[in-house]
Design an enzyme around this catalytic site. Structure first.
Site, PDB file in Angstrom:
ATOM      1  N   LYS A 198       0.908  -1.266   0.032  1.00  8.77           N
ATOM      2  CA  LYS A 198       0.054  -0.056   0.095  1.00  8.77           C
ATOM      3  C   LYS A 198       1.096   1.258   0.096  1.00  8.77           C
ATOM      4  CE  LYS A 198      -3.943  -2.113   0.692  1.00  8.77           C
ATOM      5  NZ  LYS A 198      -5.386  -1.710  -0.121  1.00  8.77           N
ATOM      6  N   ASP A 200      -0.213  -0.325  -4.433  1.00  6.97           N
ATOM      7  CA  ASP A 200      -1.866   0.399  -4.681  1.00  6.97           C
ATOM      8  C   ASP A 200      -1.902   1.718  -3.861  1.00  6.97           C
ATOM      9  OD1 ASP A 200      -4.538   0.717  -4.659  1.00  6.97           O
ATOM     10  OD2 ASP A 200      -4.891  -1.076  -3.300  1.00  6.97           O
ATOM     11  N   GLU A 258      -1.714   0.232  -8.891  1.00  8.57           N
ATOM     12  CA  GLU A 258      -3.333   0.515  -9.021  1.00  8.57           C
ATOM     13  C   GLU A 258      -3.413   1.875  -8.530  1.00  8.57           C
ATOM     14  OE1 GLU A 258      -5.487  -2.185  -6.375  1.00  8.57           O
ATOM     15  OE2 GLU A 258      -4.023  -3.869  -6.455  1.00  8.57           O
ATOM     16  N   ASP A 284      -8.555  -0.370 -10.229  1.00 11.29           N
ATOM     17  CA  ASP A 284      -9.408  -1.169  -9.217  1.00 11.29           C
ATOM     18  C   ASP A 284     -10.693  -0.271  -9.072  1.00 11.29           C
ATOM     19  OD1 ASP A 284     -10.261  -2.153  -6.855  1.00 11.29           O
ATOM     20  OD2 ASP A 284      -8.713  -1.778  -5.711  1.00 11.29           O
ATOM     21  N   LYS A 340     -12.978  -6.995  -7.451  1.00  9.74           N
ATOM     22  CA  LYS A 340     -13.399  -7.420  -5.905  1.00  9.74           C
ATOM     23  C   LYS A 340     -14.836  -7.810  -6.191  1.00  9.74           C
ATOM     24  CE  LYS A 340     -10.369  -4.445  -3.249  1.00  9.74           C
ATOM     25  NZ  LYS A 340      -9.401  -3.762  -4.080  1.00  9.74           N
TER      26      LYS A 340
HETATM   27  O1  OSB Z   1      -6.209  -6.525  -3.510  1.00 10.19           O
HETATM   28  C1  OSB Z   1      -5.466  -7.142  -2.481  1.00 10.19           C
HETATM   29  O2  OSB Z   1      -4.338  -7.640  -2.853  1.00 10.19           O
HETATM   30  C2  OSB Z   1      -5.958  -7.064  -1.391  1.00 10.19           C
HETATM   31  C3  OSB Z   1      -7.217  -6.456  -0.985  1.00 10.19           C
HETATM   32  C4  OSB Z   1      -7.105  -5.023  -0.741  1.00 10.19           C
HETATM   33  O3  OSB Z   1      -5.977  -4.437  -1.097  1.00 10.19           O
HETATM   34  C5  OSB Z   1      -8.393  -4.230  -0.262  1.00 10.19           C
HETATM   35  C6  OSB Z   1      -9.281  -4.916   0.480  1.00 10.19           C
HETATM   36  C7  OSB Z   1     -10.461  -4.444   0.881  1.00 10.19           C
HETATM   37  C8  OSB Z   1     -10.492  -3.004   0.483  1.00 10.19           C
HETATM   38  C9  OSB Z   1      -9.630  -2.322  -0.308  1.00 10.19           C
HETATM   39  C10 OSB Z   1      -8.517  -3.034  -0.642  1.00 10.19           C
HETATM   40  C11 OSB Z   1      -7.603  -2.107  -1.605  1.00 10.19           C
HETATM   41  O4  OSB Z   1      -7.557  -2.434  -2.905  1.00 10.19           O
HETATM   42  O5  OSB Z   1      -7.188  -1.091  -1.260  1.00 10.19           O
HETATM   43 MG    MG Z   2      -6.920  -0.977  -4.452  1.00  7.61          MG
END
Ligand code: OSB
Ligand code: MG
Length: 324
Positions: free
Chosen positions: A135, A163, A192, A215, A237
């Protein structure tokens, strides 16, 4: 003869789980159980606070309406249902019909939210593809750039998934990129959603040569999968997107556009997460899904996740809030 049950669950989370603007202390949701003769299927309906538009209560209400109709032989209209409800119910139908293969892809892209050194050690022990998810956008962009650089230098064969969750302005994104040496940029499988708008993210990819993935954009009104310069992947997702059929259509469109589709978690319990691992093995073979979220929980639900030591709550311990 059809019958159905709706269970309510609450699972304790690890103390440090923050979703955008709030701490998530307890994960709440519903499990649907569908039966037709001997056939049985389960599905999880768990809107994610701060991400889903619907609340758990709204989802539970709609689930009861649709289950009522399902028991009397009607097919739910997934196109108009709330995304979390469409996902849970369609998954239960799929499992009941024997359409969800048993084999899952339980390999995860380890998620680094804390100390980068811990992740470097974990990765050095990993066999096969070394993929990690970090992240970014939570601290200084410069620090994020240095962390990415450090990973790529420590583990040259790494494929990083970063991300930013749309946190950066174009300037911040540039500050990040400046710290990732040009020869290291290929070590980033994708980043991302670097910027607040898709247009800024596309410009970032063009300027820096860093590949990006959609995403949040996948859930934007009117989104269409298409090949665009610098875009290499879409993240799906299912709890936020909708029915398994909708997710499969997105995967197919991604593959036609030569994009990678990555199935990812919205913090489902181990029951829903295991189904996502099976869905990913089936629909996106060879791609490591983004499912490293069990570590955020303090308990599992019904289906144990491989190598997870957390206590397992059985479905039989849950309250059945509706049945017919
Ligand atoms: O995508 C992944 O690898 C893990 C899941 C994840 O990052 C996530 C999980 C729940 C809500 C938001 C996010 C996100 O993409 O930030
Ligand atoms: Mg994300």
């Amino acid at each position: 003869m059809r019958s159905a049950k709706l269970y309510q669950y609450q699972l304790p989370m690890d103390s440090g789980v923050i979703l955008r603007n709030q701490r998530l202390v307890t994960r709440e949701g519903w499990i649907v159980e569908l039966r037709d003769g001997e056939a049985v299927g389960f599905g999880e309906i768990a809107p994610l606070p701060e991400f889903s538009q619907e609340t758990a209560e709204q989802a539970g209400q709609q689930a009861q309406q649709l289950l009522n109709a399902w028991v009397s032989g009607e097919a739910p209209d997934y196109a108009t249902a709330l995304p979390s409800v469409a996902f849970g119910l369609s998954m239960a139908e799929l499992e009941m019909a024997g359409g969800l293969p048993a084999e899952g892809n339980y390999q995860v892209a380890p998620l680094c939210a804390g100390d980068p050194d811990d992740l470097v050690e974990e990765l050095s022990k990993m066999s096969g593809d070394k993929i990690a998810k970090i992240k970014v956008g939570m601290y200084e962009a410069v620090r994020d750039g240095m962390v990415a650089n450090m990973f790529i230098e420590a583990i040259p064969e790494i494929r990083l998934r970063l991300d930013a969750n749309r946190k950066w302005t174009p300037l911040k994104a540039q500050q990040f990129a400046k710290y990732v040496k040009p020869e290291h940029r290929a070590g980033i499988a994708f980043l991302e959603e670097p910027c607040k708008t898709p247009a800024d993210s596309l410009a970032f990819a063009a300027e820096t040569g860093i590949n990006i993935a959609w995403d949040e954009t996948v859930r934007d009104e009117g989104f269409e999968v298409k090949a665009e310069p610098g875009v290499v992947a879409i993240v799906i997702k299912p709890t936020l997107v909708g029915s398994v059929q909708r997710c499969m259509a997105l995967v197919k469109q991604a593959h036609e556009a030569k994009l990678t589709a990555v199935i990812s978690s919205s913090m489902e319990s181990s029951l829903g997460l295991s189904q996502l691992a099976r869905f990913a093995a089936w629909q996106t073979p060879g791609v490591i899904p983004g499912l490293d979220t069990m570590q955020l929980f303090r308990a599992q639900l019904e289906t144990p996740w491989p190598n997870c030591e957390l206590p397992v709550t059985g479905l039989s311990e849950l309250e059945v809030v509706w049945q017919k």
